[in-house]
Write a protein that holds these residues in place. Structure first.
Motif, PDB file in Angstrom:
ATOM      1  N   LYS A 125       0.748  -1.344  -0.327  1.00 14.66           N
ATOM      2  CA  LYS A 125      -0.123  -0.248   0.177  1.00 14.66           C
ATOM      3  C   LYS A 125       0.812   1.299   0.302  1.00 14.66           C
ATOM      4  CE  LYS A 125      -3.964  -1.997  -0.373  1.00 14.66           C
ATOM      5  NZ  LYS A 125      -4.506  -2.495  -2.135  1.00 14.66           N
ATOM      6  N   ILE A 126       1.801   1.278   0.730  1.00 12.53           N
ATOM      7  CA  ILE A 126       2.839   2.442   0.856  1.00 12.53           C
ATOM      8  C   ILE A 126       3.515   3.206  -0.769  1.00 12.53           C
ATOM      9  CG2 ILE A 126       4.992   3.245   1.528  1.00 12.53           C
ATOM     10  CD1 ILE A 126       4.115   1.535   3.916  1.00 12.53           C
ATOM     11  N   ILE A 127       3.651   1.737  -1.491  1.00 16.20           N
ATOM     12  CA  ILE A 127       4.059   1.523  -2.633  1.00 16.20           C
ATOM     13  C   ILE A 127       3.434   2.194  -4.077  1.00 16.20           C
ATOM     14  CG2 ILE A 127       5.368   0.076  -4.289  1.00 16.20           C
ATOM     15  CD1 ILE A 127       6.318  -1.883  -2.959  1.00 16.20           C
ATOM     16  N   HIS A 128       2.458   2.061  -3.372  1.00 16.12           N
ATOM     17  CA  HIS A 128       1.339   1.805  -4.826  1.00 16.12           C
ATOM     18  C   HIS A 128       0.465   3.074  -4.884  1.00 16.12           C
ATOM     19  CE1 HIS A 128       2.457  -1.335  -6.479  1.00 16.12           C
ATOM     20  NE2 HIS A 128       2.024  -2.530  -6.395  1.00 16.12           N
ATOM     21  N   ALA A 129       0.351   4.021  -3.445  1.00 16.56           N
ATOM     22  CA  ALA A 129      -0.607   4.710  -2.273  1.00 16.56           C
ATOM     23  C   ALA A 129      -0.314   6.401  -3.810  1.00 16.56           C
ATOM     24  CB  ALA A 129       0.180   4.936  -1.288  1.00 16.56           C
ATOM     25  N   VAL A 130      -0.859   6.398  -3.765  1.00 18.18           N
ATOM     26  CA  VAL A 130      -1.439   7.539  -5.007  1.00 18.18           C
ATOM     27  C   VAL A 130      -1.275   8.757  -3.659  1.00 18.18           C
ATOM     28  CG1 VAL A 130      -1.490   6.500  -6.726  1.00 18.18           C
ATOM     29  CG2 VAL A 130      -3.052   7.981  -5.435  1.00 18.18           C
ATOM     30  N   ASP A 131      -2.022   9.005  -2.636  1.00 18.03           N
ATOM     31  CA  ASP A 131      -2.218  10.547  -1.689  1.00 18.03           C
ATOM     32  C   ASP A 131      -1.731   9.201  -0.374  1.00 18.03           C
ATOM     33  OD1 ASP A 131      -3.049  12.668  -0.522  1.00 18.03           O
ATOM     34  OD2 ASP A 131      -5.417  11.516  -0.047  1.00 18.03           O
ATOM     35  N   ILE A 132      -0.560  10.158   0.352  1.00 23.20           N
ATOM     36  CA  ILE A 132      -0.142   9.909   1.168  1.00 23.20           C
ATOM     37  C   ILE A 132       0.324  10.686   2.093  1.00 23.20           C
ATOM     38  CG2 ILE A 132       1.624   9.171   2.401  1.00 23.20           C
ATOM     39  CD1 ILE A 132       2.401   8.984  -0.877  1.00 23.20           C
ATOM     40  N   ARG A 133      -1.419  10.864   3.559  1.00 21.18           N
ATOM     41  CA  ARG A 133      -1.352  11.998   3.812  1.00 21.18           C
ATOM     42  C   ARG A 133      -1.226  11.675   5.815  1.00 21.18           C
ATOM     43  NH1 ARG A 133      -4.968  15.988   2.170  1.00 21.18           N
ATOM     44  NH2 ARG A 133      -5.718  14.604   0.059  1.00 21.18           N
ATOM     45  N   PRO A 134       0.070  12.090   6.562  1.00 19.71           N
ATOM     46  CA  PRO A 134       0.203  12.834   7.367  1.00 19.71           C
ATOM     47  C   PRO A 134      -1.467  13.179   8.343  1.00 19.71           C
ATOM     48  CG  PRO A 134       1.546  12.732   6.368  1.00 19.71           C
ATOM     49  CD  PRO A 134       1.074  12.919   5.240  1.00 19.71           C
ATOM     50  N   VAL A 135      -1.549  12.627   9.273  1.00 23.38           N
ATOM     51  CA  VAL A 135      -2.524  12.808  10.109  1.00 23.38           C
ATOM     52  C   VAL A 135      -1.915  13.858  11.410  1.00 23.38           C
ATOM     53  CG1 VAL A 135      -4.756  12.980  11.431  1.00 23.38           C
ATOM     54  CG2 VAL A 135      -4.468  11.004  10.097  1.00 23.38           C
ATOM     55  N   TYR A 136      -2.854  15.299  11.770  1.00 24.16           N
ATOM     56  CA  TYR A 136      -2.817  15.999  11.900  1.00 24.16           C
ATOM     57  C   TYR A 136      -3.106  16.772  13.258  1.00 24.16           C
ATOM     58  CZ  TYR A 136       1.939  17.369   8.877  1.00 24.16           C
ATOM     59  OH  TYR A 136       2.441  17.183   8.219  1.00 24.16           O
ATOM     60  N   ASP A 137      -2.468  16.904  14.207  1.00 23.77           N
ATOM     61  CA  ASP A 137      -2.849  16.859  15.614  1.00 23.77           C
ATOM     62  C   ASP A 137      -2.282  18.502  16.029  1.00 23.77           C
ATOM     63  OD1 ASP A 137      -4.420  17.078  18.248  1.00 23.77           O
ATOM     64  OD2 ASP A 137      -3.133  16.221  19.424  1.00 23.77           O
ATOM     65  N   ASN A 138      -3.264  19.000  16.524  1.00 23.54           N
ATOM     66  CA  ASN A 138      -2.830  20.570  17.051  1.00 23.54           C
ATOM     67  C   ASN A 138      -3.475  20.731  18.738  1.00 23.54           C
ATOM     68  OD1 ASN A 138      -5.440  21.362  17.494  1.00 23.54           O
ATOM     69  ND2 ASN A 138      -4.394  23.777  17.064  1.00 23.54           N
ATOM     70  N   GLY A 139      -3.202  19.464  19.960  1.00 17.47           N
ATOM     71  CA  GLY A 139      -3.447  19.266  21.192  1.00 17.47           C
ATOM     72  C   GLY A 139      -4.639  19.169  21.411  1.00 17.47           C
ATOM     73  N   SER A 140      -5.206  20.156  22.726  1.00 18.39           N
ATOM     74  CA  SER A 140      -6.723  20.483  22.167  1.00 18.39           C
ATOM     75  C   SER A 140      -6.832  21.749  21.508  1.00 18.39           C
ATOM     76  CB  SER A 140      -7.000  20.569  24.266  1.00 18.39           C
ATOM     77  OG  SER A 140      -6.549  21.844  24.914  1.00 18.39           O
ATOM     78  N   ASN A 141      -6.416  22.778  20.666  1.00 17.68           N
ATOM     79  CA  ASN A 141      -6.921  23.470  20.163  1.00 17.68           C
ATOM     80  C   ASN A 141      -7.571  23.496  19.354  1.00 17.68           C
ATOM     81  OD1 ASN A 141      -5.417  25.263  22.555  1.00 17.68           O
ATOM     82  ND2 ASN A 141      -3.894  24.362  21.442  1.00 17.68           N
ATOM     83  N   ALA A 142      -7.841  22.289  18.260  1.00 17.57           N
ATOM     84  CA  ALA A 142      -8.563  21.862  16.924  1.00 17.57           C
ATOM     85  C   ALA A 142      -8.816  23.138  16.824  1.00 17.57           C
ATOM     86  CB  ALA A 142      -9.309  20.698  17.127  1.00 17.57           C
ATOM     87  N   ARG A 143      -9.994  23.947  16.947  1.00 18.04           N
ATOM     88  CA  ARG A 143     -10.255  25.166  17.488  1.00 18.04           C
ATOM     89  C   ARG A 143     -10.036  26.357  16.966  1.00 18.04           C
ATOM     90  NH1 ARG A 143     -16.335  23.473  16.071  1.00 18.04           N
ATOM     91  NH2 ARG A 143     -16.711  21.584  16.990  1.00 18.04           N
ATOM     92  N   ASP A 144      -8.932  26.070  17.157  1.00 15.72           N
ATOM     93  CA  ASP A 144      -7.894  27.345  17.502  1.00 15.72           C
ATOM     94  C   ASP A 144      -6.909  27.683  16.401  1.00 15.72           C
ATOM     95  OD1 ASP A 144      -6.666  29.413  17.703  1.00 15.72           O
ATOM     96  OD2 ASP A 144      -7.144  29.842  20.085  1.00 15.72           O
ATOM     97  N   GLU A 145      -6.883  28.267  15.098  1.00 14.65           N
ATOM     98  CA  GLU A 145      -5.089  28.303  14.488  1.00 14.65           C
ATOM     99  C   GLU A 145      -4.852  28.817  14.677  1.00 14.65           C
ATOM    100  OE1 GLU A 145      -5.384  26.153  11.286  1.00 14.65           O
ATOM    101  OE2 GLU A 145      -7.060  25.397  11.687  1.00 14.65           O
ATOM    102  N   ASP A 146      -4.325  29.580  15.822  1.00 23.19           N
ATOM    103  CA  ASP A 146      -3.235  29.818  16.807  1.00 23.19           C
ATOM    104  C   ASP A 146      -1.987  28.569  16.986  1.00 23.19           C
ATOM    105  OD1 ASP A 146      -4.551  32.601  15.407  1.00 23.19           O
ATOM    106  OD2 ASP A 146      -5.389  33.324  17.863  1.00 23.19           O
ATOM    107  N   PHE A 147      -2.702  27.666  16.451  1.00 24.47           N
ATOM    108  CA  PHE A 147      -1.638  26.605  17.624  1.00 24.47           C
ATOM    109  C   PHE A 147      -0.927  25.693  16.841  1.00 24.47           C
ATOM    110  CE2 PHE A 147      -3.888  28.139  21.079  1.00 24.47           C
ATOM    111  CZ  PHE A 147      -3.316  27.976  22.220  1.00 24.47           C
ATOM    112  N   ALA A 148       0.269  25.663  16.378  1.00 23.08           N
ATOM    113  CA  ALA A 148       1.208  24.522  15.617  1.00 23.08           C
ATOM    114  C   ALA A 148       0.192  22.899  15.576  1.00 23.08           C
ATOM    115  CB  ALA A 148       2.351  25.161  16.002  1.00 23.08           C
ATOM    116  N   TRP A 149       0.248  22.928  14.439  1.00 27.32           N
ATOM    117  CA  TRP A 149      -0.127  21.046  14.271  1.00 27.32           C
ATOM    118  C   TRP A 149       0.828  20.288  13.909  1.00 27.32           C
ATOM    119  CZ3 TRP A 149      -5.084  20.169  14.072  1.00 27.32           C
ATOM    120  CH2 TRP A 149      -6.060  21.288  13.589  1.00 27.32           C
TER     121      TRP A 149
END
Length: 201
Positions: A125-149
């Motif tokens: 699946k890694i070899i044949h993937a056409v979309d490789i998308r790491p999942v991101y988190d920004n702690g408990s601030n998911a609704r606040d874009e002022d915090f880093a992901w």
């Protein structure tokens, strides 16, 4: 000089287990560095070093995972007709038992009935993937874009098999740990005592 073509043994690809371990560390370092930024105030993440890391992190991770998947699949294929194949199968089965491989799965509910991905399938699946998308988190601030992901270690992969789309997810660190375990099994690292003795020479 005799013609090297007529070597009496098969000449498979060379899989360097030191390189496998280095690729695992490269990928792990990207994930760990990215995770360390998650939840930091935006003012704490910036400048040329952070900007360059953020711009190149996904590319570096993708390259390491692809290189690893190709090498690990190649190694498995080399063992296909070898007396070591049974040993390899036992090793991978033991890694499944300690839940190293239980962290690769299907997003598609119909395909999920097949159970978790095998290590071989995860490499494919890694070899044949056409979309490789790491999942991101920004702690408990998911609704606040002022915090880093930062990456949380989950990778979503998507592609197509024939006319059917597929989607899978994997915990990258578990995949990396499996690669290291296989490398260490077939190319054991020297003990710390041996390394210390060598360094004293």
């Amino acid at each position: 000089m005799t013609n090297p073509y007529w070597h009496e043994y098969q000449k498979p690809h060379v899989v360097d287990f030191d390189e496998i371990r280095e690729l695992c560390i490269d990928a792990f370092t990207v994930i760990a560095a990215s995770r360390s930024m998650a939840g930091l105030p935006g003012d704490d993440v910036g400048g040329p070093l952070h900007d360059y890391f953020l711009r190149t992190a996904e590319t570096r991770l993708s390259q390491s995972l692809l290189d690893l998947a190709v090498r690990m699949r190649t190694f498995e294929d080399i063992l296909a007709a070898s007396e070591l194949r049974a040993d390899y199968d036992r090793l991978v089965a033991s890694l499944i038992e300690i839940d190293q491989l239980g962290s690769f799965g299907w997003e598609d509910e119909k395909l999920a009935k097949r159970g978790d991905l095998s290590f071989r399938e995860a490499c494919n699946k890694i070899i044949h993937a056409v979309d490789i998308r790491p999942v991101y988190d920004n702690g408990s601030n998911a609704r606040d874009e002022d915090f880093a992901w930062g990456m949380d270690g989950t990778i979503e992969l998507a592609g197509k098999l024939g006319k059917r789309d597929w989607d899978v997810w994997m915990y990258a660190e578990d995949f990396l740990a499996t690669c290291v375990a296989i490398a260490n099994h077939y190319d054991p690292l020297p003990s710390p005592e041996v390394e210390s003795t060598e360094n004293m020479k």
